[in-house]
Design a protein around this motif. Sequence first.
Motif, PDB file in Angstrom:
ATOM      1  N   ALA A  19      42.414  22.066  21.063  1.00  0.00           N
ATOM      2  CA  ALA A  19      41.574  21.325  22.013  1.00  0.00           C
ATOM      3  C   ALA A  19      40.605  22.261  22.727  1.00  0.00           C
ATOM      4  O   ALA A  19      39.419  21.934  22.918  1.00  0.00           O
ATOM      5  N   ILE A  20      41.087  23.453  23.107  1.00  0.00           N
ATOM      6  CA  ILE A  20      40.217  24.430  23.778  1.00  0.00           C
ATOM      7  C   ILE A  20      39.084  24.856  22.847  1.00  0.00           C
ATOM      8  O   ILE A  20      37.915  24.934  23.255  1.00  0.00           O
ATOM      9  N   SER A  21      39.418  25.135  21.588  1.00  0.00           N
ATOM     10  CA  SER A  21      38.393  25.540  20.621  1.00  0.00           C
ATOM     11  C   SER A  21      37.372  24.440  20.404  1.00  0.00           C
ATOM     12  O   SER A  21      36.164  24.692  20.302  1.00  0.00           O
ATOM     13  N   LEU A  22      37.850  23.207  20.339  1.00  0.00           N
ATOM     14  CA  LEU A  22      36.942  22.070  20.135  1.00  0.00           C
ATOM     15  C   LEU A  22      35.983  21.924  21.302  1.00  0.00           C
ATOM     16  O   LEU A  22      34.769  21.740  21.111  1.00  0.00           O
ATOM     17  N   VAL A  23      36.500  22.027  22.529  1.00  0.00           N
ATOM     18  CA  VAL A  23      35.648  21.909  23.717  1.00  0.00           C
ATOM     19  C   VAL A  23      34.628  23.045  23.768  1.00  0.00           C
ATOM     20  O   VAL A  23      33.433  22.825  24.027  1.00  0.00           O
ATOM     21  N   ALA A  24      35.083  24.279  23.511  1.00  0.00           N
ATOM     22  CA  ALA A  24      34.176  25.444  23.534  1.00  0.00           C
ATOM     23  C   ALA A  24      33.092  25.306  22.466  1.00  0.00           C
ATOM     24  O   ALA A  24      31.923  25.629  22.709  1.00  0.00           O
ATOM     25  N   THR A  25      33.472  24.799  21.296  1.00  0.00           N
ATOM     26  CA  THR A  25      32.496  24.620  20.220  1.00  0.00           C
ATOM     27  C   THR A  25      31.477  23.558  20.590  1.00  0.00           C
ATOM     28  O   THR A  25      30.267  23.728  20.359  1.00  0.00           O
ATOM     29  N   LEU A  26      31.925  22.450  21.172  1.00  0.00           N
ATOM     30  CA  LEU A  26      31.002  21.373  21.562  1.00  0.00           C
ATOM     31  C   LEU A  26      30.047  21.842  22.663  1.00  0.00           C
ATOM     32  O   LEU A  26      28.855  21.519  22.637  1.00  0.00           O
ATOM     33  N   ILE A  27      30.559  22.612  23.624  1.00  0.00           N
ATOM     34  CA  ILE A  27      29.691  23.146  24.686  1.00  0.00           C
ATOM     35  C   ILE A  27      28.643  24.078  24.089  1.00  0.00           C
ATOM     36  O   ILE A  27      27.454  24.017  24.447  1.00  0.00           O
ATOM     37  N   LEU A 163      35.366  31.298  10.780  1.00  0.00           N
ATOM     38  CA  LEU A 163      34.176  32.139  10.907  1.00  0.00           C
ATOM     39  C   LEU A 163      33.030  31.365  11.550  1.00  0.00           C
ATOM     40  O   LEU A 163      32.299  31.889  12.402  1.00  0.00           O
ATOM     41  N   VAL A 164      32.848  30.109  11.128  1.00  0.00           N
ATOM     42  CA  VAL A 164      31.817  29.259  11.730  1.00  0.00           C
ATOM     43  C   VAL A 164      32.100  29.076  13.224  1.00  0.00           C
ATOM     44  O   VAL A 164      31.185  29.130  14.057  1.00  0.00           O
ATOM     45  N   HIS A 165      33.364  28.880  13.565  1.00  0.00           N
ATOM     46  CA  HIS A 165      33.780  28.765  14.973  1.00  0.00           C
ATOM     47  C   HIS A 165      33.373  30.016  15.754  1.00  0.00           C
ATOM     48  O   HIS A 165      32.793  29.922  16.843  1.00  0.00           O
ATOM     49  N   ASP A 166      33.635  31.201  15.191  1.00  0.00           N
ATOM     50  CA  ASP A 166      33.310  32.456  15.878  1.00  0.00           C
ATOM     51  C   ASP A 166      31.811  32.600  16.095  1.00  0.00           C
ATOM     52  O   ASP A 166      31.353  32.966  17.181  1.00  0.00           O
ATOM     53  N   VAL A 167      31.031  32.306  15.048  1.00  0.00           N
ATOM     54  CA  VAL A 167      29.572  32.436  15.146  1.00  0.00           C
ATOM     55  C   VAL A 167      29.010  31.468  16.182  1.00  0.00           C
ATOM     56  O   VAL A 167      28.155  31.835  17.006  1.00  0.00           O
ATOM     57  N   VAL A 173      27.321  31.432  23.765  1.00  0.00           N
ATOM     58  CA  VAL A 173      27.301  32.264  24.976  1.00  0.00           C
ATOM     59  C   VAL A 173      25.885  32.788  25.236  1.00  0.00           C
ATOM     60  O   VAL A 173      25.397  32.756  26.374  1.00  0.00           O
ATOM     61  N   PHE A 174      25.226  33.252  24.186  1.00  0.00           N
ATOM     62  CA  PHE A 174      23.856  33.767  24.350  1.00  0.00           C
ATOM     63  C   PHE A 174      22.897  32.647  24.761  1.00  0.00           C
ATOM     64  O   PHE A 174      21.956  32.882  25.530  1.00  0.00           O
ATOM     65  N   SER A 175      23.122  31.444  24.254  1.00  0.00           N
ATOM     66  CA  SER A 175      22.271  30.316  24.625  1.00  0.00           C
ATOM     67  C   SER A 175      22.558  29.849  26.043  1.00  0.00           C
ATOM     68  O   SER A 175      21.631  29.614  26.833  1.00  0.00           O
ATOM     69  N   LEU A 176      23.843  29.736  26.389  1.00  0.00           N
ATOM     70  CA  LEU A 176      24.237  29.192  27.692  1.00  0.00           C
ATOM     71  C   LEU A 176      23.757  30.072  28.837  1.00  0.00           C
ATOM     72  O   LEU A 176      23.295  29.569  29.872  1.00  0.00           O
ATOM     73  N   PHE A 177      23.839  31.392  28.662  1.00  0.00           N
ATOM     74  CA  PHE A 177      23.476  32.312  29.744  1.00  0.00           C
ATOM     75  C   PHE A 177      22.078  32.905  29.558  1.00  0.00           C
ATOM     76  O   PHE A 177      21.707  33.853  30.262  1.00  0.00           O
ATOM     77  N   ARG A 178      21.327  32.358  28.587  1.00  0.00           N
ATOM     78  CA  ARG A 178      19.927  32.749  28.362  1.00  0.00           C
ATOM     79  C   ARG A 178      19.788  34.250  28.155  1.00  0.00           C
ATOM     80  O   ARG A 178      18.921  34.918  28.741  1.00  0.00           O
ATOM     81  N   ILE A 179      20.645  34.818  27.330  1.00  0.00           N
ATOM     82  CA  ILE A 179      20.588  36.239  26.997  1.00  0.00           C
ATOM     83  C   ILE A 179      19.689  36.406  25.784  1.00  0.00           C
ATOM     84  O   ILE A 179      19.770  35.629  24.828  1.00  0.00           O
ATOM     85  N   GLU A 180      18.840  37.416  25.824  1.00  0.00           N
ATOM     86  CA  GLU A 180      17.864  37.600  24.740  1.00  0.00           C
ATOM     87  C   GLU A 180      18.561  37.841  23.400  1.00  0.00           C
ATOM     88  O   GLU A 180      19.491  38.639  23.294  1.00  0.00           O
ATOM     89  N   PHE A 181      18.077  37.130  22.386  1.00  0.00           N
ATOM     90  CA  PHE A 181      18.627  37.225  21.036  1.00  0.00           C
ATOM     91  C   PHE A 181      17.606  37.914  20.147  1.00  0.00           C
ATOM     92  O   PHE A 181      16.544  37.381  19.868  1.00  0.00           O
TER      93      PHE A 181
END
Length: 305
Positions: A19-27, A163-167, A173-181
Motif C-alpha cells: 500500500a505504501i509503494s502504491l501511494v508513493a508511486t501514485l504521488i 525497477l519501474v517502481h524505483d525509477v 522526488v525530483f519533480s515534487l521538489f522541483r530539483i533540476e534534472f
Amino acid sequence: MAAVKRVIDFMKLRHMFAAISLVATLISLGSLAVQGLQFGLDFTGGTLVEVQFAQDQNLDKVRGQLEKAGLESAVVQSYGTLRDIVVRVASTEQAKVGDQVMAALQSDGADVTLKRTEFVGSQVGGELRDQGGLGMLLALAGVMLYVAARFQFKFSFAAVLSLVHDVIIVLGVFSLFRIEFDLTVLAAVLAVIGYSLNDSIVVADRIRENFRKMRKAVPVEVVNTAMTDTLGRTTITSLTTWLVVWALFLFGGDMIHGFALALLIGIGVGTYSSVYVCASLLIYLKVSREDLLPPAKEELVDDRP
C-alpha cells in the motif's frame, strides 16, 4: 548441536508496504503529470559560461551579482574548487550572455578570467532527452529478457516492475521538489536500475535455490528464508555504497549534487523494493517450485509391431 537459524518474517508486512509503494508511486506519477521535471540546460538548451576567480568565492554572493545584472534564472555551480565557477543561463545569445556574466562578476573589482563559453541548442537538448528516455526503456526491456531467460517469467515481471517502481520514485522526488534534472541525474537513474537489478538477481537466485531445497515449504516460508539469507550481504553492500555516495553528496560540489542525490534515493528505494516489491510480487503471482522445474521430456513411444 547446530544452532537453529531464526528466519525473519519479512512477508508478514507485505500488504502494508504494498500500500505504501502504491501511494508513493501514485504521488510520483501525479507530480510528473502535473509539474513534470525541471530540465536543466542539457535538455532545454542555453549558454554555459565557465570562469575562474583569483580567490575562493561565495556562491550566494555570485548569484546575487548575477541577479542584479538581470540574470535571475542563472544556475551557479562550483567544480573542483570555489575559484572555478560555472554559470548556466537559458539564453540563445552566447556572446551577449558571456559579456553580461563577466560584467556582473567584475562589478566589485574581482579578478576573474573567462575560460570558455558554450551554447547548447534546444534541438540538441530535446534529442538528448528523447535518447535518454529511449535508453531507459531499452535497459528495462533488456532486464526483462535477461531475467526471463535466467529464471522464469514471473521473476522477470517482478524484477522489471520493481525497477519501474524505483525509477518512478526517483523521478517523482525530483519533480515534487522541483530539483533540476540534467544529464548527470539521468546517468544516476540508469545506475540505480543496475544497482537495483543486482539486488533483485541475488534475491531471486536464493529464492530459486531455496525452492529446490525446501521441498515441503510454502512460498512465503521460502521467500522469508531467502530474505534472511541475503540480509547480511544486502545490508553491508547498501551501507558501504551509501557512505561513498553521502561523501559525494556532501563534499563533491554542486556539479554532481543532483547525481549524488538521485543515487542516495535510488539505493534506498532499490534495497527496499528488492524485498517489498520484487519478492512480494512473487508471492502475489503465486510462484511455486513447479515454475522452476525444467520441462519434462516427452518419452518416445515405439509404435512398431
